[in-house]
Design an enzyme around this catalytic site. Structure first.
Site, mmCIF file in Angstrom:
data_model
loop_
_atom_site.group_PDB
_atom_site.id
_atom_site.type_symbol
_atom_site.label_atom_id
_atom_site.label_comp_id
_atom_site.label_asym_id
_atom_site.label_seq_id
_atom_site.Cartn_x
_atom_site.Cartn_y
_atom_site.Cartn_z
ATOM 1 N N GLU A 121 -98.446 -142.305 -85.088
ATOM 2 C CA GLU A 121 -99.754 -141.570 -85.177
ATOM 3 C C GLU A 121 -100.509 -141.787 -86.684
ATOM 4 O O GLU A 121 -101.349 -140.848 -87.036
ATOM 5 C CB GLU A 121 -99.296 -140.022 -85.122
ATOM 6 C CG GLU A 121 -98.902 -139.565 -83.762
ATOM 7 C CD GLU A 121 -99.726 -139.668 -82.613
ATOM 8 O OE1 GLU A 121 -101.096 -139.994 -82.627
ATOM 9 O OE2 GLU A 121 -99.304 -139.373 -81.352
ATOM 10 N N HIS A 145 -97.078 -133.051 -87.476
ATOM 11 C CA HIS A 145 -97.089 -132.797 -86.118
ATOM 12 C C HIS A 145 -95.781 -132.606 -85.814
ATOM 13 O O HIS A 145 -94.713 -133.437 -85.839
ATOM 14 C CB HIS A 145 -97.531 -134.068 -85.541
ATOM 15 C CG HIS A 145 -97.460 -134.240 -83.998
ATOM 16 N ND1 HIS A 145 -97.916 -133.272 -83.236
ATOM 17 C CD2 HIS A 145 -97.028 -135.219 -83.294
ATOM 18 C CE1 HIS A 145 -97.509 -133.788 -82.057
ATOM 19 N NE2 HIS A 145 -96.773 -134.895 -81.765
ATOM 20 N N HIS A 147 -93.039 -131.289 -82.253
ATOM 21 C CA HIS A 147 -93.286 -130.612 -80.593
ATOM 22 C C HIS A 147 -92.645 -129.330 -80.523
ATOM 23 O O HIS A 147 -91.396 -129.122 -80.166
ATOM 24 C CB HIS A 147 -92.267 -131.599 -79.753
ATOM 25 C CG HIS A 147 -93.007 -133.170 -79.793
ATOM 26 N ND1 HIS A 147 -92.273 -134.161 -79.224
ATOM 27 C CD2 HIS A 147 -94.092 -133.698 -80.399
ATOM 28 C CE1 HIS A 147 -93.078 -135.222 -79.487
ATOM 29 N NE2 HIS A 147 -94.175 -134.881 -80.088
ATOM 30 N N GLU A 175 -99.798 -110.506 -88.276
ATOM 31 C CA GLU A 175 -100.600 -111.306 -89.583
ATOM 32 C C GLU A 175 -100.955 -112.861 -89.300
ATOM 33 O O GLU A 175 -101.574 -113.281 -90.208
ATOM 34 C CB GLU A 175 -99.455 -111.130 -90.589
ATOM 35 C CG GLU A 175 -99.392 -109.775 -90.990
ATOM 36 C CD GLU A 175 -98.173 -109.630 -92.487
ATOM 37 O OE1 GLU A 175 -97.744 -110.640 -92.965
ATOM 38 O OE2 GLU A 175 -97.910 -108.711 -92.621
ATOM 39 N N HIS A 216 -98.118 -131.068 -75.371
ATOM 40 C CA HIS A 216 -97.411 -132.153 -76.398
ATOM 41 C C HIS A 216 -96.899 -131.331 -77.457
ATOM 42 O O HIS A 216 -95.792 -131.583 -77.927
ATOM 43 C CB HIS A 216 -98.454 -133.392 -76.746
ATOM 44 C CG HIS A 216 -98.140 -134.124 -77.591
ATOM 45 N ND1 HIS A 216 -98.862 -135.395 -77.605
ATOM 46 C CD2 HIS A 216 -97.026 -134.468 -78.439
ATOM 47 C CE1 HIS A 216 -98.101 -136.401 -78.395
ATOM 48 N NE2 HIS A 216 -97.157 -135.665 -79.060
HETATM 49 O O1 2HA Z 1 -93.671 -139.762 -83.480
HETATM 50 O O2 2HA Z 1 -94.316 -137.407 -81.735
HETATM 51 O O3 2HA Z 1 -97.132 -138.072 -80.812
HETATM 52 C C1 2HA Z 1 -93.631 -139.484 -81.948
HETATM 53 C C2 2HA Z 1 -94.690 -138.511 -81.761
HETATM 54 C C3 2HA Z 1 -96.075 -138.979 -81.243
HETATM 55 ZN ZN ZN Z 2 -95.812 -136.062 -80.561
#
Ligand code: 2HA
Ligand code: ZN
Length: 280
Positions: A121, A145, A147, A175, A216
């Site tokens: 990414e 990012h 998950h 909050e 995702h």
């Molecule tokens: O790095 O999460 O979206 C792996 C991921 C790609």
């Molecule tokens: Zn991801």
């Protein structure tokens, strides 16, 4: 001193470990980048190397152009690397990457030993650093990012719509609206790692600090690691509270969510301006 002792690397590693411990990073899931300050670069520069052998040292096309990121250095997790392993194999899992003078190519100057590459990414991260730096007058340095399981679960139940999401998150924990008064953006389901998800996210990050990636995970920004992690944590927790309340209510939406009036009262007390489009 070793590079491991620099503040920027210590905080980077701590964030990866914290995210792993939260259960947000199965296998190679998730990625983190940090735009280094001039002081960070000064501290870490003695460890940089452009010798073949340590790591790949060629320039590579970024695939996008981010003119305001020219000459910047980023700490990044590696493509296919596990957050779980960052604290035990820093040089294998993490790298420092320089952006060229045009803002359209990168090269590794430290880490990612043994042929590693920046996160899949990376173009998305750099484009979003560009947008967030612009939106915050240079204050934003972190893109993260993860998950997050509750966010992913909730995204299988509700429409990928920013107003719907923001209201549910704000109304499930008092909050939240102080932390993200603008709400959250929502990217509909898309193939990860490509130009389309990068563009869609960038468009939303002009306005939001965080975006849901449907089915995702979550994509957030922050000035510091603590604030980026804290934002991720706050959104994920609120999504989890909403889901548990629904489950406790026989699968129906909770009957006593925080009202719009109460949200306005919180905003008034804490001197924040909510996104009026998302309030009734
Ligand atoms: O790095 O999460 O979206 C792996 C991921 C790609
Ligand atoms: Zn991801």
């Amino acid at each position: 001193m070793a590079i491991e002792q620099s503040n920027c690397i210590r905080r980077f590693v701590r964030t990866c470990t914290d995210g792993w411990e939260q259960g947000w990073h199965e296998r190679n899931g998730g990625n983190l980048t940090y735009r280094m300050s001039p002081e960070d670069v000064q501290v870490c520069e003695p460890y940089f190397s452009l010798d073949a052998g340590d790591h790949d040292h060629q320039w590579h096309d970024l695939g996008v152009t981010a003119a305001n990121m020219a000459g910047q250095f980023f700490i990044t997790t590696g493509s296919g690397k596990f957050m779980r392993k960052v604290s035990v194999d820093l040089e294998g899992c993490v790298g420092i990457v320089e952006i060229n003078a045009k803002g359209d190519a990168w090269r590794i100057v430290w880490g990612l030993r043994g042929g590693g590459r920046p996160t899949s990414e990376f173009p998305t991260h750099v484009m979003n650093h560009s947008v967030r730096a612009e939106a915050t007058n240079g204050a934003n340095r972190v893109i993260y990012h993860a998950h997050c399981p509750n966010v992913i679960a909730l995204s299988t139940l509700i429409e990928p719509d920013a107003r719907t999401w923001s209201r549910i998150l704000w109304k499930s924990m008092t909050e939240c609206i102080i932390i993200y008064p603008e709400g959250v953006g929502v990217v509909p389901w898309m193939v990860p790692g490509g130009a389309d998800i990068a563009k869609a996210t960038c468009e939303l990050m002009k306005k939001y600090q965080a975006c849901v990636w449907t089915q995702h995970g979550l994509f957030v920004s922050g000035d510091t690691f603590d604030n980026a992690f804290g934002l991720m944590h706050t959104i994920e927790k609120s999504a989890g509270l909403y889901l548990s309340a629904c489950a406790a209510n026989g699968g129906n939406p909770p009957t006593k969510l925080i009202s719009d009036e109460q949200l306005r009262d919180v905003c008034k007390a804490f001197h924040v301006s909510p996104n009026e489009d998302f309030l009734d």
